[in-house]
Design an enzyme around this catalytic site. Sequence first.
Site, PDB file in Angstrom:
ATOM      1  N   HIS A 143       0.847  -1.230  -0.310  1.00  0.00           N
ATOM      2  CA  HIS A 143       0.193   0.029  -0.116  1.00  0.00           C
ATOM      3  C   HIS A 143       0.691   1.044  -0.387  1.00  0.00           C
ATOM      4  O   HIS A 143       0.625   2.021  -0.440  1.00  0.00           O
ATOM      5  CB  HIS A 143      -0.563  -0.106   0.899  1.00  0.00           C
ATOM      6  CG  HIS A 143      -1.911   0.662   1.164  1.00  0.00           C
ATOM      7  ND1 HIS A 143      -2.777   1.126   0.838  1.00  0.00           N
ATOM      8  CD2 HIS A 143      -1.370   2.424   1.473  1.00  0.00           C
ATOM      9  CE1 HIS A 143      -3.301   2.470   0.870  1.00  0.00           C
ATOM     10  NE2 HIS A 143      -2.616   2.826   1.793  1.00  0.00           N
ATOM     11  N   GLU A 144       1.691   1.606   1.121  1.00  0.00           N
ATOM     12  CA  GLU A 144       3.084   2.644   1.056  1.00  0.00           C
ATOM     13  C   GLU A 144       3.875   2.643  -0.416  1.00  0.00           C
ATOM     14  O   GLU A 144       4.155   3.538  -0.559  1.00  0.00           O
ATOM     15  CB  GLU A 144       3.445   2.394   1.809  1.00  0.00           C
ATOM     16  CG  GLU A 144       2.651   2.438   3.176  1.00  0.00           C
ATOM     17  CD  GLU A 144       1.700   3.525   3.308  1.00  0.00           C
ATOM     18  OE1 GLU A 144       2.337   4.400   3.369  1.00  0.00           O
ATOM     19  OE2 GLU A 144       1.289   3.110   4.104  1.00  0.00           O
TER      20      GLU A 144
END
Length: 320
Positions: A143-144
Amino acid sequence: MPTGTLRPWRSRVKNSLQTLLIMGGLALVLAVPGYLLAGGPGIVMSLGVVIAVALAGSWVPARYVLAEAGAGLLDRHQAPRLYRLLDTLYQRAGLTQSPQLFYAPSPELNAFAVGTRHDGGIAVTDGLMRTLTLRQLAGVLAHEVSHLRHGDTRVMSMAAAMTRLTLWLTTVLQISLLLMLPMILAGELRLPWGLLLVVAFAPTLSTLLQLALSRNREYTADLDAVSLTGDPEGLASALNVLEHYQGRWLATLFGRHPPAGLDWLRTHPPTDERVRRLMSVDETPEPALHHPLEDQGREPAEIIERPGPMGRRYWIRRRR
């Protein structure tokens, strides 16, 4: 195109269009007080200031936040499994820079991307590392990585700059109204209703648009994370764990079911909606890109040696 890729593709296009519309809305809200104060040049100057602040902010504040948080840079020998995981995610995301992983000695469960795809990294807290399994952490890191991949830190910096400048310009308009008040009371000037509406609603509207943009980028990062890991259940499980720990303060304030209207004031979308979208993604994408990552056990990710803080001067250094 395989039918299994249709739903994620449509979702990404929809989110991208929403991002453009929201950024356009922020620019329009900012342009109105700029025009009222200085006409056409006021609009150009306002947007120019926003671009300059966003470009400068993408270089300094991220590193400054790391230093202020007491974060330390993890070397590969200190977290070899995590770096192997990040190597795979960076390769699939098309990021050519080598990964940088930062460790913050905080009990909170948090992870965030800093910098840009060319000179950025990912920070994780001690609480997150001790709570999530390696499979769950893979989804969070993906996600990051997506935030870095799509330049979300720069997009959000620009949106924040627009909101702040809108607030400052409307404050100037408020001062102008106060200065004109004697003439209005004397009947020399008519009450500027349009100006009053701008002063009343522009800051709130800009803030709501900024929050909507943040939620939009989170949805996009979720979908992109699935494309990097091929494992929607891993990220969905991590989100449920984060909600279990971080959602308690809302329950304390509002009982077991917080008011639905609070969703408009969130920087992140509701967890149940994020999980629903993740679980609706088709699990038959292209094998070369989406086959399950190796080494995803149930045990927490291990940090062999925890680094010390980088110091407050770290933010002035660039990556070698």
